[in-house]
Design a protein around this motif. Structure first.
Motif, PDB file in Angstrom:
ATOM      1  N   ARG A 291       0.825  -1.215   0.000  1.00 48.10           N
ATOM      2  CA  ARG A 291       0.000   0.000   0.000  1.00 48.10           C
ATOM      3  C   ARG A 291       0.858   1.264   0.000  1.00 48.10           C
ATOM      4  N   GLN A 292       2.117   1.093   0.404  1.00 45.25           N
ATOM      5  CA  GLN A 292       2.969   2.279   0.524  1.00 45.25           C
ATOM      6  C   GLN A 292       3.769   2.494  -0.764  1.00 45.25           C
ATOM      7  N   SER A 293       4.215   3.743  -0.949  1.00 42.46           N
ATOM      8  CA  SER A 293       4.888   4.073  -2.204  1.00 42.46           C
ATOM      9  C   SER A 293       6.284   4.624  -1.912  1.00 42.46           C
TER      10      SER A 293
ATOM     11  N   ASN B 176       9.674   7.062  -2.881  1.00 42.50           N
ATOM     12  CA  ASN B 176       9.910   8.387  -3.446  1.00 42.50           C
ATOM     13  C   ASN B 176      10.886   8.234  -4.623  1.00 42.50           C
TER      14      ASN B 176
ATOM     15  N   ARG C 266       2.608  12.826 -15.035  1.00 43.62           N
ATOM     16  CA  ARG C 266       3.410  12.806 -13.806  1.00 43.62           C
ATOM     17  C   ARG C 266       3.674  11.414 -13.245  1.00 43.62           C
TER      18      ARG C 266
ATOM     19  N   SER D 162       5.214   6.163  -8.411  1.00 43.59           N
ATOM     20  CA  SER D 162       4.025   5.481  -7.894  1.00 43.59           C
ATOM     21  C   SER D 162       3.165   6.392  -7.035  1.00 43.59           C
ATOM     22  N   ARG D 163       3.624   7.622  -6.814  1.00 46.29           N
ATOM     23  CA  ARG D 163       2.811   8.558  -6.022  1.00 46.29           C
ATOM     24  C   ARG D 163       1.824   9.334  -6.891  1.00 46.29           C
TER      25      ARG D 163
ATOM     26  N   ASN E 105      -1.129   8.383  -9.812  1.00 41.53           N
ATOM     27  CA  ASN E 105      -1.830   7.315 -10.537  1.00 41.53           C
ATOM     28  C   ASN E 105      -1.138   5.960 -10.385  1.00 41.53           C
ATOM     29  N   GLY E 106      -0.561   5.743  -9.236  1.00 41.19           N
ATOM     30  CA  GLY E 106       0.099   4.469  -8.975  1.00 41.19           C
ATOM     31  C   GLY E 106       1.322   4.208  -9.836  1.00 41.19           C
TER      32      GLY E 106
ATOM     33  N   SER F 222       1.262   4.414 -13.133  1.00 41.16           N
ATOM     34  CA  SER F 222       0.826   3.737 -14.358  1.00 41.16           C
ATOM     35  C   SER F 222       1.106   4.565 -15.612  1.00 41.16           C
TER      36      SER F 222
ATOM     37  N   MET G  12      -2.722   2.578 -17.758  1.00 35.45           N
ATOM     38  CA  MET G  12      -3.854   3.086 -16.999  1.00 35.45           C
ATOM     39  C   MET G  12      -5.129   2.462 -17.570  1.00 35.45           C
TER      40      MET G  12
END
Lengths: 517, 73
Positions: free
Chosen positions: A284-286, A288, A311, A332-333, A335-336, A338, A371
């Motif tokens: 669940r975490q992203s 940097n 982005r 990943s921060r 739109n995940g 994608s 996406m």
């Protein structure tokens, strides 16, 4: 008898040209918070390096043989140096007829700046301010004319596959110049003073009946974020010049030369401890991605291109042990991480930049896939995907991918090239597949899940079964995929970029696929 | 001392707030955590400072460019 009289006249004419559109117009221009064309050239170039050409072109008024007034052409052009490296610059002069109109010409005309850049194989920089054509010229000519601008923009098209081309949009730029602003490898606009559009608010009002401001129509909020027509945003004009100098510093003067290696400022064996825990264990975490980049490239060497557009993918130029490289990383921060149409556009341009100017490509992959969703379908994600895949498979530059996290689906496939000098390493945090286990289970085991007394439990059971075999070590056993300690990544990149130089040297010359802006 | 507005870079939902008004923070310290696309997105302090005011609470939807909190730096 000497030629002093003529030299005096020459100097007088040059002085008159330096007055640009006259004191009143210059004052009005300054009052709008903008620099003049000549101030801009000085702001961009190494001090004292400007070597003007076409400096005597303009419209003159005579009293008999005596020159009484002179208005220069609405551009200032010549050669400059940037950190000692030569380039050609053209600055639009808004104080002369709003920067519109050209220099005329005909038999005996001297070459334009673009033709010189082409023949001398030098980077070409536009400092743009002003419109293209104006209906006022119809009255001057006593006729209208066919829109045959390609007679000269063809040189600017040829430049794209020969030398680096950069544009700074430094005012309201309309008509042909708005399109030409995108005819390059990099462009930048300045907060508040810059807009581009083929037709400005009065033209929009006439065509569509819409009341809209210049800024709403073609300002940075539109073009650096939504349309992607302009790569970067600058705080002020000086920042725009710095960004152009920075961009060009990674590139060779032409496709016939190799990019310049900078002095070594960082330890090639630097192994930042933080890399070991950079990827979160909790899915669940992203992470940097910008921090990740900093840990790997030479200190302070990353220059991001189009940070506000598409982005979910970070793209830019950097140095590895002094050698220029292109780099991309899933973010990943957003739109995940994608890949949407915008991200695909960024990647294709980066790949094309690499193949044109002989840069190796580094991909820091945490790719969840294209996406999905109705918006993506409306944007044409499949054709965009086909174009991206074609760009990937047709590319030739040395390419290294480091799988730091996910690599899924066809978008994941686009971090891999099965031919040429290609290398892929995976971190222990890597996870991959032709599709995600959670979404994939629901699709592939639908009947089993639906037939089960407790469908949710059945799905969880199947997912657990698949997750148990998802360890990257299992793949490595079978395929030979190399897995590395994250802390050794920089060392691997340094080694690869060194090895890449020999391959890149064989690719010097005109790119086999012409650069498309 | 100047006020530094910390903005949301994305459309998201506030998941967790990690600081309280008056807290001293160092650069890169996590101030709050947003959630979008089932992913936690930490918002980190751009510089060291003191938390002056928090403009959002957990579960709030936030949009790109919205002020999340104000730091005194």
């Amino acid at each position: 008898m000497s030629w002093q009289r003529e030299v005096d006249e020459l100097n007088r004419r040059l002085e008159m040209a330096k007055a640009m559109g006259g004191a009143e117009n210059v004052a009005r221009h300054h009052a709008r918070g903008k620099l003049t064309a000549r101030e801009r050239v000085d702001g961009l170039a190494d001090p004292g390096s400007f070597d003007e050409f076409l400096g005597l072109v303009g419209s003159a008024t005579y009293d008999g043989a005596e020159l009484t007034a002179f208005t220069p052409k609405p551009t200032v052009e010549g050669m400059i140096t940037l950190d000692g490296r030569k380039a050609v610059v053209v600055a639009g002069d808004f104080t002369v007829r709003g920067g519109s109109g050209g220099m005329g010409g005909g038999m005996g005309r001297e070459p334009r700046a673009s033709e010189r850049a082409l023949e001398w194989r030098l980077p070409f920089i536009r400092l743009q301010d002003g419109a293209g054509g104006s209906v006022r010229s119809f009255e001057e000519f006593g006729r209208t004319y066919l829109p045959d601008g390609n007679a000269y923009t063809q040189y600017e098209v040829q430049l794209l596959s020969k030398v680096p081309v950069a544009s700074a949009v430094l005012g309201s730029v309309a008509g042909i110049p708005a399109v030409v602003a995108c005819l390059g490898h990099f462009n930048v606009m300045v907060k508040e003073i810059s807009q581009i559009f083929p037709g400005g608010p009065p033209v929009v009002k006439a065509a569509l009946g819409i009341d809209i401001t210049k800024e709403e129509l073609g300002g940075d909020q539109i073009h650096t974020r939504i349309s992607g027509c302009v790569d970067n945003l600058a705080e002020d004009e000086a920042d725009a010049f710095t960004q152009i100098r920075r961009f060009l510093s990674y590139l060779p003067p032409s496709v016939d030369e190799m990019p310049p290696r900078a002095p070594i400022t960082d330890d090639p064996d630097r192994a930042d401890e933080a890399l070991l825990s950079l990827m979160p264990r909790n899915p669940r975490q992203s992470h940097n991605a910008r921090k990740l980049i900093e840990h790997l490239v030479d200190k302070n060497s990353f220059f991001e291109i189009a940070p506000l557009y598409g982005r979910a993918r970070i793209t830019g130029l950097a140095r590895i042990d002094g050698y220029p490289v292109a780099l991309m990383a899933n973010n990943s921060r957003f739109n995940g991480g994608s890949t949407d149409v915008a991200e695909g556009n960024k990647v294709m341009r980066l790949i094309s930049l690499c193949d044109t100017f002989h840069l190796p490509l580094i991909s820091l992959c945490d790719e969840p896939g294209f996406m999905v969703g109705p918006n993506s379908e409306r944007m044409g994600i499949e054709r965009a995907g086909a174009r991206l895949l074609t760009a990937v498979c047709s590319s030739r530059m040395p390419w290294i991918t480091v799988v730091v996290g996910r690599v899924f689906g066809v978008a994941g496939q686009c971090h891999h090239r099965p031919s040429g000098m290609y290398r892929r390493y995976a971190w222990p945090s890597a996870t991959w597949g032709s599709m995600h286990i959670s979404g994939g289970v629901a699709a592939a085991y639908r009947r089993e899940i639906e037939a089960a007394p407790d469908p949710a439990a059945k799905q969880a059971e199947i997912e657990a079964r698949l997750n148990a075999i998802a360890s990257p070590f299992r793949t490595a056993e079978a395929t030979g995929q190399d897995i590395i300690d994250p802390r050794h990544t920089r060392r691997k990149l340094v080694q690869f970029v060194h090895d890449a130089q020999r391959i890149l040297a064989t690719q010097v010359g005109v790119p086999w696929i012409p650069y498309t802006p | 001392m100047t006020d530094l507005r910390v903005l949301s870079e994305i459309d998201a939902r506030v998941w967790k707030i990690e600081v309280a008004p008056g807290d001293s923070v160092t650069a890169d310290m996590t101030l709050l955590i947003l959630e979008a696309m089932k992913t936690e997105i930490p918002v980190e302090a751009p510089r060291a400072g003191r938390v002056k005011e928090i403009m959002v609470k957990a579960e709030d939807p936030v949009s790109e460019g919205q002020v999340l909190l104000i730091l005194e730096v």
